[in-house]
Design a protein around this motif. Structure first.
Motif, PDB file in Angstrom:
ATOM      1  N   THR A  89      70.674  26.848  19.496  1.00 54.63           N
ATOM      2  CA  THR A  89      69.718  26.312  19.064  1.00 54.63           C
ATOM      3  C   THR A  89      69.718  25.449  20.533  1.00 54.63           C
ATOM      4  O   THR A  89      70.641  25.068  21.767  1.00 54.63           O
ATOM      5  CB  THR A  89      70.291  25.674  18.210  1.00 54.63           C
ATOM      6  N   LEU A  90      68.628  25.098  20.601  1.00 50.59           N
ATOM      7  CA  LEU A  90      68.297  24.085  21.567  1.00 50.59           C
ATOM      8  C   LEU A  90      68.774  22.917  21.785  1.00 50.59           C
ATOM      9  O   LEU A  90      69.081  22.268  23.009  1.00 50.59           O
ATOM     10  CB  LEU A  90      66.064  23.671  21.693  1.00 50.59           C
ATOM     11  N   ARG A  91      69.280  22.267  21.161  1.00 53.88           N
ATOM     12  CA  ARG A  91      70.379  21.670  20.812  1.00 53.88           C
ATOM     13  C   ARG A  91      71.018  21.424  21.536  1.00 53.88           C
ATOM     14  O   ARG A  91      71.568  20.888  22.689  1.00 53.88           O
ATOM     15  CB  ARG A  91      70.284  20.516  19.215  1.00 53.88           C
ATOM     16  N   SER A  92      72.204  22.358  21.387  1.00 56.30           N
ATOM     17  CA  SER A  92      73.112  23.841  21.462  1.00 56.30           C
ATOM     18  C   SER A  92      73.577  23.611  23.249  1.00 56.30           C
ATOM     19  O   SER A  92      73.836  23.415  23.885  1.00 56.30           O
ATOM     20  CB  SER A  92      73.969  24.005  20.791  1.00 56.30           C
ATOM     21  N   ILE A 133      66.570  16.750  34.955  1.00 54.80           N
ATOM     22  CA  ILE A 133      65.836  15.583  34.376  1.00 54.80           C
ATOM     23  C   ILE A 133      64.375  16.980  34.419  1.00 54.80           C
ATOM     24  O   ILE A 133      63.960  17.036  33.462  1.00 54.80           O
ATOM     25  CB  ILE A 133      65.074  14.256  35.313  1.00 54.80           C
ATOM     26  N   MET A 134      64.814  17.808  35.835  1.00 52.65           N
ATOM     27  CA  MET A 134      63.701  19.136  35.732  1.00 52.65           C
ATOM     28  C   MET A 134      63.748  20.163  35.012  1.00 52.65           C
ATOM     29  O   MET A 134      63.142  19.802  33.905  1.00 52.65           O
ATOM     30  CB  MET A 134      63.880  19.664  36.869  1.00 52.65           C
ATOM     31  N   TYR A 135      64.811  20.096  34.205  1.00 51.37           N
ATOM     32  CA  TYR A 135      65.688  20.885  33.338  1.00 51.37           C
ATOM     33  C   TYR A 135      64.745  20.506  32.070  1.00 51.37           C
ATOM     34  O   TYR A 135      63.868  21.537  30.950  1.00 51.37           O
ATOM     35  CB  TYR A 135      66.817  21.129  33.095  1.00 51.37           C
ATOM     36  N   ARG A 142      58.162  23.697  27.145  1.00 55.59           N
ATOM     37  CA  ARG A 142      58.513  25.663  26.597  1.00 55.59           C
ATOM     38  C   ARG A 142      57.796  24.958  25.325  1.00 55.59           C
ATOM     39  O   ARG A 142      57.416  26.149  24.303  1.00 55.59           O
ATOM     40  CB  ARG A 142      59.601  25.917  27.341  1.00 55.59           C
ATOM     41  N   TYR A 143      58.635  24.254  24.898  1.00 56.73           N
ATOM     42  CA  TYR A 143      59.063  24.070  23.224  1.00 56.73           C
ATOM     43  C   TYR A 143      58.130  23.055  22.521  1.00 56.73           C
ATOM     44  O   TYR A 143      58.188  23.132  21.392  1.00 56.73           O
ATOM     45  CB  TYR A 143      60.361  23.731  22.871  1.00 56.73           C
TER      46      TYR A 143
END
Length: 145
Positions: A89-92, A133-135, A142-143
């Motif tokens: 998941t995005l959170r993970s 921060i860039m990530y 993206r999401y």
């Protein structure tokens, strides 16, 4: 496995960041650092010393010598962690990619507060923070968070 895949350029960039960071550290930093004990232990001390002699005439700016490797290693970790967790998941993914950068940021802030020994350098703080921060910005775009 972390092999370069045509579909994931992030892994290739991660390897490049890791190797360039190691090269800067090994070629332009003091031989007193822990990394050199490892190099000597695996029998590569003479090779590294010869390489250091061949680039001794190059004088890099302090930021490149002392801070850039941290930023490159942080970027490398983020890209490897993102790749390893690409099916999560995005959170993970965000949690795993944040671990090492947050430890670096926290260590710099604790040095500034004299909780940890060492020399606080605001550019080190930038080197740990900027890749994260860039990530985050890329993930937000993206999401559409």
């Amino acid at each position: 496995m972390l092999l370069v895949d045509k579909k994931d350029k992030g892994v290739a960039i991660a390897w490049a960041c890791l190797l360039v960071g190691i090269a800067i550290y090994m070629l332009f930093r003091s031989r007193q650092h822990l990394g050199f004990m490892v190099v000597d232990a695996v029998g590569l001390g003479n090779v590294v010393d010869e390489l250091r002699q061949s680039v001794a005439f190059i004088h890099l700016p302090d930021f490149v010598r002392y801070c850039l490797p941290d930023g490159l290693w942080t970027t490398s970790y983020i890209l490897f962690a993102d790749h390893a967790n690409r099916h999560s998941t995005l959170r993970s993914r965000i949690a795993w990619t944040s671990v090492i950068p947050i430890i670096g940021i926290a260590s710099e802030l604790m040095q500034a507060s004299h909780i940890l020994p060492g020399h606080f350098d605001p550019l080190d703080l930038v080197s740990y923070s900027l890749p994260l921060i860039m990530y985050y910005c890329i993930q937000i775009k993206r999401y559409k968070i």
